[in-house]
Design a protein around this motif. Structure first.
Motif, PDB file in Angstrom:
ATOM      1  N   ASP A 122      -4.953  47.455  94.296  1.00  0.00           N
ATOM      2  CA  ASP A 122      -3.922  46.709  93.604  1.00  0.00           C
ATOM      3  C   ASP A 122      -3.527  47.512  92.397  1.00  0.00           C
ATOM      4  N   GLY A 123      -2.318  48.173  92.113  1.00  0.00           N
ATOM      5  CA  GLY A 123      -1.631  48.726  91.172  1.00  0.00           C
ATOM      6  C   GLY A 123      -2.508  49.952  90.639  1.00  0.00           C
ATOM      7  N   ALA A 124      -3.615  50.524  91.457  1.00  0.00           N
ATOM      8  CA  ALA A 124      -4.107  51.787  91.228  1.00  0.00           C
ATOM      9  C   ALA A 124      -2.960  52.856  91.206  1.00  0.00           C
ATOM     10  N   LEU A 125      -3.074  53.797  90.280  1.00  0.00           N
ATOM     11  CA  LEU A 125      -2.117  54.914  90.352  1.00  0.00           C
ATOM     12  C   LEU A 125      -2.852  56.331  91.064  1.00  0.00           C
ATOM     13  N   LEU A 126      -2.222  56.305  92.164  1.00  0.00           N
ATOM     14  CA  LEU A 126      -2.639  57.364  93.323  1.00  0.00           C
ATOM     15  C   LEU A 126      -1.551  58.587  93.117  1.00  0.00           C
ATOM     16  N   PHE A 127      -0.751  58.678  92.251  1.00  0.00           N
ATOM     17  CA  PHE A 127       0.232  59.903  92.289  1.00  0.00           C
ATOM     18  C   PHE A 127      -0.717  61.213  92.564  1.00  0.00           C
ATOM     19  N   GLY A 128      -0.256  62.028  93.557  1.00  0.00           N
ATOM     20  CA  GLY A 128      -0.672  63.255  93.802  1.00  0.00           C
ATOM     21  C   GLY A 128      -2.217  63.092  94.374  1.00  0.00           C
ATOM     22  N   ALA A 129      -2.674  62.128  94.580  1.00  0.00           N
ATOM     23  CA  ALA A 129      -4.151  62.036  95.079  1.00  0.00           C
ATOM     24  C   ALA A 129      -4.509  62.353  96.306  1.00  0.00           C
ATOM     25  N   SER A 178     -19.884  55.834  97.430  1.00  0.00           N
ATOM     26  CA  SER A 178     -19.668  54.541  98.211  1.00  0.00           C
ATOM     27  C   SER A 178     -19.059  53.730  97.319  1.00  0.00           C
ATOM     28  N   LEU A 179     -17.750  53.254  97.732  1.00  0.00           N
ATOM     29  CA  LEU A 179     -16.783  52.415  96.956  1.00  0.00           C
ATOM     30  C   LEU A 179     -16.558  51.123  97.628  1.00  0.00           C
ATOM     31  N   LYS A 180     -17.682  50.642  98.281  1.00  0.00           N
ATOM     32  CA  LYS A 180     -17.337  49.290  99.218  1.00  0.00           C
ATOM     33  C   LYS A 180     -17.168  48.217  98.251  1.00  0.00           C
ATOM     34  N   GLY A 181     -16.017  47.697  98.765  1.00  0.00           N
ATOM     35  CA  GLY A 181     -15.911  46.307  97.832  1.00  0.00           C
ATOM     36  C   GLY A 181     -15.592  46.625  96.517  1.00  0.00           C
ATOM     37  N   ALA A 182     -15.492  47.898  95.874  1.00  0.00           N
ATOM     38  CA  ALA A 182     -15.252  47.968  94.554  1.00  0.00           C
ATOM     39  C   ALA A 182     -13.650  47.543  94.187  1.00  0.00           C
ATOM     40  N   ASP A 183     -13.816  47.355  92.840  1.00  0.00           N
ATOM     41  CA  ASP A 183     -12.329  46.765  92.149  1.00  0.00           C
ATOM     42  C   ASP A 183     -11.624  47.882  91.468  1.00  0.00           C
ATOM     43  N   LEU A 184     -10.801  48.664  92.132  1.00  0.00           N
ATOM     44  CA  LEU A 184     -10.132  49.918  91.518  1.00  0.00           C
ATOM     45  C   LEU A 184      -8.789  49.421  91.055  1.00  0.00           C
ATOM     46  N   ARG A 185      -8.517  48.238  90.594  1.00  0.00           N
ATOM     47  CA  ARG A 185      -7.026  47.842  90.141  1.00  0.00           C
ATOM     48  C   ARG A 185      -6.776  48.440  88.917  1.00  0.00           C
ATOM     49  N   GLY A 186      -5.708  49.080  89.110  1.00  0.00           N
ATOM     50  CA  GLY A 186      -5.082  49.884  87.925  1.00  0.00           C
ATOM     51  C   GLY A 186      -5.874  51.167  87.595  1.00  0.00           C
ATOM     52  N   ALA A 187      -6.746  51.642  88.260  1.00  0.00           N
ATOM     53  CA  ALA A 187      -7.517  52.835  88.025  1.00  0.00           C
ATOM     54  C   ALA A 187      -6.474  54.080  88.152  1.00  0.00           C
ATOM     55  N   ILE A 188      -6.844  55.000  87.455  1.00  0.00           N
ATOM     56  CA  ILE A 188      -6.088  56.240  87.537  1.00  0.00           C
ATOM     57  C   ILE A 188      -6.579  57.313  88.224  1.00  0.00           C
ATOM     58  N   VAL A 189      -6.181  57.747  89.626  1.00  0.00           N
ATOM     59  CA  VAL A 189      -6.632  58.743  90.309  1.00  0.00           C
ATOM     60  C   VAL A 189      -5.415  59.767  90.862  1.00  0.00           C
ATOM     61  N   ASP A 190      -5.781  60.936  90.490  1.00  0.00           N
ATOM     62  CA  ASP A 190      -4.791  61.953  90.669  1.00  0.00           C
ATOM     63  C   ASP A 190      -4.997  63.035  91.620  1.00  0.00           C
ATOM     64  N   ALA A 191      -4.246  64.251  91.517  1.00  0.00           N
ATOM     65  CA  ALA A 191      -4.524  65.376  92.108  1.00  0.00           C
ATOM     66  C   ALA A 191      -5.678  66.023  91.950  1.00  0.00           C
ATOM     67  N   THR A 192      -6.220  65.821  90.784  1.00  0.00           N
ATOM     68  CA  THR A 192      -7.508  66.628  90.124  1.00  0.00           C
ATOM     69  C   THR A 192      -8.650  65.774  90.714  1.00  0.00           C
ATOM     70  N   THR A 193      -8.400  64.646  91.178  1.00  0.00           N
ATOM     71  CA  THR A 193      -9.861  63.808  91.687  1.00  0.00           C
ATOM     72  C   THR A 193     -10.341  64.274  92.844  1.00  0.00           C
ATOM     73  N   THR A 194     -11.454  64.399  93.230  1.00  0.00           N
ATOM     74  CA  THR A 194     -11.890  64.733  94.300  1.00  0.00           C
ATOM     75  C   THR A 194     -12.482  63.564  95.126  1.00  0.00           C
ATOM     76  N   LEU A 195     -12.010  63.398  96.397  1.00  0.00           N
ATOM     77  CA  LEU A 195     -12.432  61.992  96.982  1.00  0.00           C
ATOM     78  C   LEU A 195     -12.948  62.426  98.374  1.00  0.00           C
ATOM     79  N   ALA A 196     -13.301  63.544  98.588  1.00  0.00           N
ATOM     80  CA  ALA A 196     -13.923  63.874 100.082  1.00  0.00           C
ATOM     81  C   ALA A 196     -14.923  62.933 100.449  1.00  0.00           C
ATOM     82  N   ASN A 197     -14.809  62.296 101.797  1.00  0.00           N
ATOM     83  CA  ASN A 197     -15.878  61.601 102.225  1.00  0.00           C
ATOM     84  C   ASN A 197     -16.385  60.220 101.494  1.00  0.00           C
TER      85      ASN A 197
END
Length: 433
Positions: free
Chosen positions: A394-401, A366-385
Motif C-alpha cells: 500500500d503506497g509503496a513507491l515502485l517507480f522504475g522498479a 523472503s518477504l512473505k507477509g511483510a509490510d512494505l507500505r510506503g517503502a521506496i523501491v526504484d530501478a536501482t533495487t535488485t529484486l530477482a527471485n
C-alpha cells in the motif's frame, strides 16, 4: 617428568645394570690366555715372569686386591637393586599405590641407578678394554695402566656428553611443563575475569555495567574458546528487557537514547565486532526481541545473527551486509536500507513501512507477509527471485522498479502500489499495466 617416561627411564636403568653385571661376570669367568712368548730383552726370572703373566691376564687373576673385588660386587649389587627399585616405584606411582609425599621416590631411584651405572661402567669398561688388549698383545703393567687411563678419559667424555644431552632433555621437559602450567594459569585468570565481568553486569551502577561489557569483549579477543560464551552473555543482556519491546508497525518518537539503550548498543557492538571466523558451524546468535531502535549500523556485517521479533525501527543499515540474516516478525519501520545486501534474508511478517531500499540487493530474499507500505523501491533495487507472497505494498513507491523476476506478486498487491511507465512488471501482469 611424566610417569610413562619415568618408567621407560627406569627400565633402561635396569637394563643398563643387568648388562653391566653380565658383562662383568663373563669377563671374570673368562679363562686366562696362555702366556705369550716374551719379547726380546725381557728377563724371564721366576718372579718377573709371574708378575708379567698375572698383569696380562684378562681378569688380573690374583693380582686384583680382595678389597677391590668386594667393592666391585657391592657396587654391582647396589646398581641392580636400585634399578629394580626404580621400576617397582615407578609402576607403583603410576598405579597410585605410593604413600602421600612419595611422588619423588621413583625419580630418586632412577637417578641413583643412572649414577651408579655410570660409576660402574667408568670403573669396569676400561678394565675390560685393557684386558682385551692384554689377550692379543704383550703389554706390561705401565702400558696396561695407560690403556685403562686413556679409556677412562674417553669414557668420561662420553658420559659428559650424555649428561649434557640429558640435561637438555630435562630442560626441554621442564619448559614444556612450564608452558602447560602457564596455560593453566592463564585459563584460570580468564575464568576469574569472566566470572567477575558477568557479576558486574548485574550491578546497579550503569558505569560498572558498561565496563563489564567491554571487559567481556576483551576476554572474547584474548580467548578463542570463550568467544561464544561471551557472545551468548551479550545476547542475553540485550534480550533482558525484551518485555519492553514493541515490534509493531509505526514510527516511535525521536528521543534521546536511554541508559538502557546505550548499554544494549554497547553489548550489541561487542557481538557485531566479534571474529566471525571463530563462529564455526554454531547456530546463529539469538537476539530474540532485542530492542535496538535508531541504532547506527552503517557498513555493519551482521551475518550469523537472528533478529526474531526485534526492534530495529528507524535504524541506519546503509551499506550493511545482511545476507541470510533472519528478521522474522521484526520491526524495521522507517529504517534506511540503502545499498544494503539483503540477499537471502528472511523478512517474513516484518514491518518495513517507509523503509528506503534504493540500491539494495534483495535477491532471493523472503518477504512473505511483510509490510512494505510506503517503502521506496526504484530501478536501482535488485529484486530477482524475491518472494512477495502476501506482501503489503500500500503506497509503496515502485517507480522504475524491476519486478519481472519476483515471485508470488498479484494484481491486488500492485493495485495499491504506486508505479509509473518505467516500472517493469512480471510477464503475467504486464498486460494490466
Amino acid at each position: 617428568m611424566s610417569r610413562a617416561r619415568l618408567t621407560f627411564v627406569a627400565l633402561s636403568a635396569v637394563a643398563l645394570s643387568a648388562v653391566a653385571l653380565i658383562a662383568g661376570a663373563v669377563r671374570v669367568r673368562r679363562p686366562s690366555p696362555m702366556p705369550a712368548e716374551p719379547r726380546p730383552g725381557v728377563v724371564l726370572g721366576s718372579r718377573a715372569a709371574g708378575v708379567e703373566l698375572s698383569s696380562r691376564a684378562g681378569n688380573r687373576g690374583p693380582g686384583v686386591p680382595w678389597l677391590a673385588t668386594q667393592a666391585e660386587r657391592v657396587l654391582g649389587l647396589l646398581l641392580l637393586a636400585s634399578g629394580i627399585a626404580a621400576v617397582v616405584l615407578s609402576v607403583a606411582g603410576r598405579s597410585g599405590r605410593l604413600p602421600e609425599g612419595g611422588a619423588d621416590l621413583p625419580l630418586a631411584a632412577t637417578m641413583a641407578t643412572l649414577i651408579l651405572g655410570g660409576v660402574y661402567l667408568m670403573w669396569k669398561v676400561p678394565q675390560w678394554q685393557a684386558a682385551a688388549r692384554a689377550d692379543h698383545g704383550q703389554l706390561d703393567d705401565r702400558e696396561l695402566f695407560e690403556v685403562e687411563n686413556a679409556a677412562r678419559g674417553t669414557f668420561g667424555q662420553i658420559l659428559s656428553g650424555v649428561a649434557v644431552v640429558t640435561g637438555l632433555l630435562f630442560a626441554w621437559q621442564q619448559l614444556g611443563n612450564t608452558n602447560e602450567n602457564l596455560e593453566v594459569s592463564q585459563e584460570g585468570q580468564i575464568t576469574d575475569r569472566f566470572s567477575r565481568a558477568v557479576e558486574q553486569l548485574g550491578s546497579d551502577d550503569p558505569t560498572v555495567r558498561i565496563g563489564a561489557i567491554y571487559a567481556l569483549e576483551r576476554i572474547a579477543v584474548d580467548s578463542e574458546r570463550d568467544q561464544r560464551p561471551v557472545m551468548e552473555v551479550m545476547a542475553s543482556f540485550v534480550r533482558a528487557d525484551s518485555g519492553l519491546a514493541s515490534p509493531v508497525a509505526g514510527s516511535p518518537a525521536v528521543v534521546a537514547p536511554s541508559v538502557r539503550e546505550i548499554e544494549d548498543r554497547a553489548a550489541f557492538g561487542v557481538i557485531r565486532r566479534r571474529d566471525r571466523d571463530r563462529d564455526g558451524a554454531a547456530r546463529c546468535i539469538d537476539l530474540f526481541q532485542a530492542r535496538l531502535p535508531r541504532i547506527n549500523l552503517d557498513g555493519a556485517s551482521l551475518g550469523g545473527l537472528c533478529f526474531l521479533e526485534a526492534d530495529l525501527s528507524r535504524s541506519i543499515l546503509t551499506n550493511s551486509d545482511l545476507a541470510g540474516v533472519s528478521f522474522d516478525r521484526s520491526d524495521l519501520t522507517g529504517a534506511n536500507l540503502g545499498r544494503a545486501n539483503l540477499s537471502g534474508a528472511v523478512l517474513d511478517n516484518t514491518a518495513l513501512a517507509g523503509v528506503n531500499l534504493r540500491e539494495a540487493n534483495l535477491t532471493g530474499s523472503s518477504l512473505k507477509g511483510a509490510d512494505l507500505r510506503g517503502a521506496i523501491v526504484d530501478a536501482t533495487t535488485t529484486l530477482a527471485n524475491a518472494d512477495f507472497n502476501g506482501t503489503r505494498l500500500d503506497g509503496a513507491l515502485l517507480f522504475g522498479a524491476d519486478l519481472r523476476d519476483v515471485r508470488s506478486l498479484s494484481r491486488e498487491q500492485l493495485a495499491t502500489a504506486l508505479t509509473d511507465d518505467q516500472t517493469r512488471l512480471p510477464p503475467a501482469l504486464a498486460g494490466d499495466a
